[in-house]
Design an enzyme around this catalytic site. Structure first.
Site, PDB file in Angstrom:
ATOM      1  N   LEU A 135      93.158 -38.032   1.635  1.00  0.00           N
ATOM      2  CA  LEU A 135      93.683 -36.987   2.512  1.00  0.00           C
ATOM      3  C   LEU A 135      94.956 -36.410   1.910  1.00  0.00           C
ATOM      4  O   LEU A 135      95.742 -37.124   1.283  1.00  0.00           O
ATOM      5  CB  LEU A 135      93.988 -37.551   3.905  1.00  0.00           C
ATOM      6  N   ASP A 136      95.180 -35.114   2.120  1.00  0.00           N
ATOM      7  CA  ASP A 136      96.413 -34.488   1.676  1.00  0.00           C
ATOM      8  C   ASP A 136      97.605 -35.097   2.411  1.00  0.00           C
ATOM      9  O   ASP A 136      97.451 -35.698   3.486  1.00  0.00           O
ATOM     10  CB  ASP A 136      96.373 -32.979   1.934  1.00  0.00           C
ATOM     11  N   ARG A 137      98.793 -34.895   1.853  1.00  0.00           N
ATOM     12  CA  ARG A 137     100.016 -35.516   2.386  1.00  0.00           C
ATOM     13  C   ARG A 137     100.184 -35.309   3.887  1.00  0.00           C
ATOM     14  O   ARG A 137     100.471 -36.246   4.636  1.00  0.00           O
ATOM     15  CB  ARG A 137     101.236 -34.945   1.656  1.00  0.00           C
ATOM     16  N   THR A 139      97.909 -34.123   6.109  1.00  0.00           N
ATOM     17  CA  THR A 139      96.714 -34.323   6.929  1.00  0.00           C
ATOM     18  C   THR A 139      96.724 -35.745   7.487  1.00  0.00           C
ATOM     19  O   THR A 139      96.916 -36.709   6.761  1.00  0.00           O
ATOM     20  CB  THR A 139      95.441 -34.106   6.093  1.00  0.00           C
ATOM     21  N   ARG A 237      91.300 -25.700   4.492  1.00  0.00           N
ATOM     22  CA  ARG A 237      92.427 -24.770   4.541  1.00  0.00           C
ATOM     23  C   ARG A 237      92.065 -23.436   3.884  1.00  0.00           C
ATOM     24  O   ARG A 237      92.381 -22.361   4.408  1.00  0.00           O
ATOM     25  CB  ARG A 237      93.641 -25.414   3.879  1.00  0.00           C
TER      26      ARG A 237
END
Length: 294
Positions: A135-137, A139, A237
């Protein structure tokens, strides 16, 4: 970390070689090599065995994976760690916002990997960090950590072949009604190492399914659920911006912090078969408080 698996050979596997049998169970070439290099890594009926040996109905095959080293360059750091599920083969963690998954430049002591390394250090266990769905930072939500190379191999393969089902929930700008599918290829933007864009010429295929859940007219925000067929970087996104409904708080694609100060995206659901037992597992984690604004 040590993991021992015991198999009683069924009649349908009679006369297979050990290598054929363990490949049928999902062991990759890399894991089989590791088993060969492990003392007593492959034992048939209590006797060390070669992978070219055959098995017979009723044989007991014992496989032992033993990793004594931990991931290099991951510093154990005491950080919040919300464990949703744990067994001998995997962890399911609810990741908070603001926490990168892997260490990187300027993020070497504040990541999920640091937190997991500390958790196992306290148990005097070695641990190699293997995140299945990064997961992105910013998220939040559910992510899977494999605890041994075999479970990692099976889970990576499940993700690649769309047998690991991921559900996300998000806030998007504007009124988005009903449901739909976005099938638009994504590539890295020219002159950027970070941002992505829809690129019909050079992009890799990316497919996102979305469904509207609610709309707040005063804030002009929609609350939606999403499922991914593919796993491109920043896919949700980029796709939502592409159709005119960017995520608020997205510092890369829509830096509007009126209602939330980070990208409004949450990994809410995971569904997959257990890599060893094949038991069907299903997890759900509700959105955090900062997204509960509709």
């Amino acid at each position: 970390m040590k993991r021992t698996l015991i198999y009683k050979i069924e009649e349908k596997f009679n006369n297979m070689t050990i290598e054929q049998f363990i490949r049928s169970k999902g062991f990759s070439h890399k894991v089989i090599v590791a088993l060969k290099k492990t003392p007593n890594g492959i034992v048939k009926n209590n006797i060390w065995a070669y992978t070219r040996e055959s098995v017979s109905t009723g044989d007991i095959l014992t496989l032992t994976l033993n990793e004594e080293e931990s991931s290099d360059k991951i510093i154990p750091i005491k950080l919040p760690l919300d464990i949703v599920y744990e067994d001998d083969d995997l962890l399911v963690i609810n990741k908070p916002s603001g926490m990168p998954t892997h260490p990187s430049y300027k993020n070497y002591d504040n990541t999920l990997a640091n937190a997991v390394a500390y958790y196992y250090q306290q148990q005097n266990q070695s641990f190699v960090f293997r995140c299945i769905n990064r997961l992105d930072r910013d998220t939040t939500g559910l992510t899977i950590i494999a605890k041994n190379p075999f479970s990692a191999s099976v889970l990576y393969n499940a993700a690649k072949n769309r047998r690991l089902h991921r559900t996300y929930e998000a806030l998007v700008c504007g009124r988005l009604e009903g449901e739909g599918v976005i099938d638009a290829p994504i590539s890295r933007e020219v002159h950027s190492t970070i941002t992505r864009c829809v690129d019909t010429k050079n992009g890799e295929r990316a497919v996102t399914h979305y469904r509207s859940l609610a709309y707040h007219s005063d804030k002009d925000l929609s609350y939606i659920a999403l499922q991914l067929e593919t796993g491109r970087t920043h896919q949700i996104r980029v796709h939502m911006k592409h159709i005119g409904h960017p995520l608020p708080g997205d510092y890369l694609y829509h830096p509007d912090y009126t209602y939330i100060n980070r990208v409004a995206l949450h990994s809410s659901g995971l569904e997959f078969d257990h890599p060893i037992t094949q038991k069907h597992l299903k997890f759900y984690c509700p959105i955090p408080q900062d997204m509960n604004i509709i």
